[in-house]
Design an enzyme around this catalytic site. Structure first.
Site, PDB file in Angstrom:
ATOM      1  N   ASP A  96       0.861  -1.184   0.000  1.00  0.00           N
ATOM      2  CA  ASP A  96       0.000   0.000   0.000  1.00  0.00           C
ATOM      3  C   ASP A  96       0.893   1.229   0.000  1.00  0.00           C
ATOM      4  O   ASP A  96       1.501   1.580   1.013  1.00  0.00           O
ATOM      5  CB  ASP A  96      -0.898  -0.034   1.242  1.00  0.00           C
ATOM      6  N   GLN A 112       0.667   6.493   1.217  1.00  0.00           N
ATOM      7  CA  GLN A 112       1.386   7.528   1.961  1.00  0.00           C
ATOM      8  C   GLN A 112       2.827   7.704   1.498  1.00  0.00           C
ATOM      9  O   GLN A 112       3.513   8.620   1.950  1.00  0.00           O
ATOM     10  CB  GLN A 112       1.361   7.199   3.452  1.00  0.00           C
ATOM     11  N   LYS A 130      -3.149  11.739  -3.153  1.00  0.00           N
ATOM     12  CA  LYS A 130      -2.001  11.787  -2.251  1.00  0.00           C
ATOM     13  C   LYS A 130      -0.739  12.211  -3.011  1.00  0.00           C
ATOM     14  O   LYS A 130       0.303  12.436  -2.407  1.00  0.00           O
ATOM     15  CB  LYS A 130      -1.740  10.413  -1.623  1.00  0.00           C
ATOM     16  N   CYS A 136      -8.234   6.218  10.620  1.00  0.00           N
ATOM     17  CA  CYS A 136      -8.565   4.930  10.008  1.00  0.00           C
ATOM     18  C   CYS A 136      -7.519   3.880  10.362  1.00  0.00           C
ATOM     19  O   CYS A 136      -7.114   3.053   9.526  1.00  0.00           O
ATOM     20  CB  CYS A 136      -8.703   5.056   8.489  1.00  0.00           C
TER      21      CYS A 136
END
Length: 417
Positions: free
Chosen positions: A210, A213, A236, A374
């Site tokens: 993932d 970020q 992002k 989250c």
């Protein structure tokens, strides 16, 4: 009176003030104060180049892509597929056919989890970590419910790093999937994903990273990582909302069933049966987010105009200054103290609820995020039911803005001391 000391200044390698002029939204005032935008972990801002690219698409070439027999359709298709090629190059993916458009990171992970269902059976194991975003937890829990597999979390250390002993003890002959965040959205920790992927592959484990970020702070290389899947969201990466990317190894994508049915993902349809399209279109049912793809391509082009090393050095300087100033706010504690972090601080202040900190900062024109981010399992691990306050920086933030944040936190702390 503020107790902040003046930061030492040197000749800048990265002209942040010139860069800020590229982002129109940063010049406004909020609650009568100049905006200090420190919520980049939730969504970064867009440069003028992205806004212009999307406006130009709607003004000059809007049409549905592929199969059109007219000029506008050709223009739109060229721009749309050109953006896919830019993403391929950004990720250093072997082929543009391995780049799948999604609505964002969340949909990309759901797509992969759905596609891997035929490969899992009762007793198989899926490894995640305690620091995952809910988007990289819930789809795997749903997959486990469907298949009888188990989801196992890798422990986190008090400093906010992955416990590699925990990882090695959990990785075994029943492990089928490792889905791990490249960078923690709640802590800023940069995880050793290349090493974890390499170890997992010795067991034949399918790996997903993932990168939501990560992409705004450094440029990932999926071939160097050697992961099977890499996912991120455009918003992002200084691009638009509503579009994301799934990179997938071609052999796995070809073996996976389609995610949704409808136009574009088909080659031929009859009531006797349907033949699916080739990659990447097999996973792109319906009219895609064309303007958004164009915007993401423009964001990647914009980043290519910047000195990436200088940009990363400037961000490191922001984090260093923030860490220097923590002691200036009585009762302030940073959650996640790994030395390997992106410019993000997640913190608590004794006697203050994170939501109150966020509201009081907003009154001073400073935008942060407050809550569990989250990442409820992580907040539970740290014993923080109310979550944390989180200031997340980008390359267009300045040292003065870091100091404004801490001056404002000092003011809040004095009010409630």
């Amino acid at each position: 009176m503020s107790t902040l000391s003046v930061a030492k200044t040197t000749q800048p390698l990265f002209d942040v003030y010139a860069v800020r002029r590229d982002f129109p939204i940063l010049s406004q005032q909020v609650n009568g104060k100049p905006l200090v935008y420190l919520d980049n972990g939730a969504s970064s801002q867009r440069p003028e180049a992205v806004l212009q690219a999307m406006d130009s698409y709607y003004r000059e070439m809007h049409s549905n892509v592929h199969r059109g027999a007219h000029t506008l359709a050709d223009r739109a298709t060229t721009a749309f597929e050109g953006a896919r090629k830019k993403v391929q190059q950004f990720l250093n993916a072997p082929s543009a056919r391995e780049i799948i458009w999604t609505r964002g990171t969340t949909e990309a992970i759901n797509l992969v989890a759905n596609g891997l269902a035929p490969l899992l059976k009762p007793g198989d194991e899926i490894l995640l970590s305690q620091m995952e975003h809910h988007a990289n937890i819930v789809p795997w829990q749903m997959l486990a419910e469907r298949t009888g597999a188990k989801v196992l979390p890798i422990d986190v250390t008090p400093e906010g790093e992955l416990d590699m002993d925990s990882f090695h003890s959990l990785l075994g002959e029943r492990t089928r999937v490792l889905a791990i965040t490249h960078v923690s959205n709640a802590l800023g920790t940069v995880n050793p994903v290349a090493d974890m992927v390499a170890k997992a592959k010795t067991q034949g484990v399918i790996t997903l990273v993932d990168g939501a970020q990560a992409v705004g702070h450094f440029q990932p290389d999926v071939q160097a990582l050697d992961c099977d899947f890499y996912v991120f969201s455009a918003h992002k990466l200084f691009g638009p909302t509503g579009i994301g990317v799934l990179y997938g190894r071609a052999a796995l994508l070809e073996a996976m069933p389609p995610w949704q049915g409808g136009g574009e993902m088909i080659e031929r349809v009859s009531f006797a049966g349907t033949t699916y399209n080739t990659l990447p279109y097999k996973f792109e049912a319906g009219t895609p987010a064309i303007a958004e793809a164009v915007g993401l391509g423009a964001a990647i082009d914009y980043l290519a105009t910047l000195d990436r090393d200088a940009m990363e050095a400037a961000e490191s300087g922001l984090l260093q200054r923030a860490n220097e100033l923590v002691s200036s706010v009585p009762g302030m504690t940073i959650i996640g103290t790994s030395p390997n972090k992106v410019p993000l601080i997640s913190f608590k202040i004794d006697g203050l609820h994170p939501s109150d900190i966020g509201t009081l900062l907003d009154q001073q024109g400073i935008a942060i995020r407050a809550g569990h981010h989250c990442a409820m399992p992580l907040m539970e691990y740290y014993g923080l039911p109310g979550g944390t306050a989180r200031a997340s920086f980008a390359f267009y933030n300045t040292l003065e803005e870091v100091e404004q944040l801490f001056a404002a936190l000092q003011k809040i702390q004095r009010l409630f001391a």
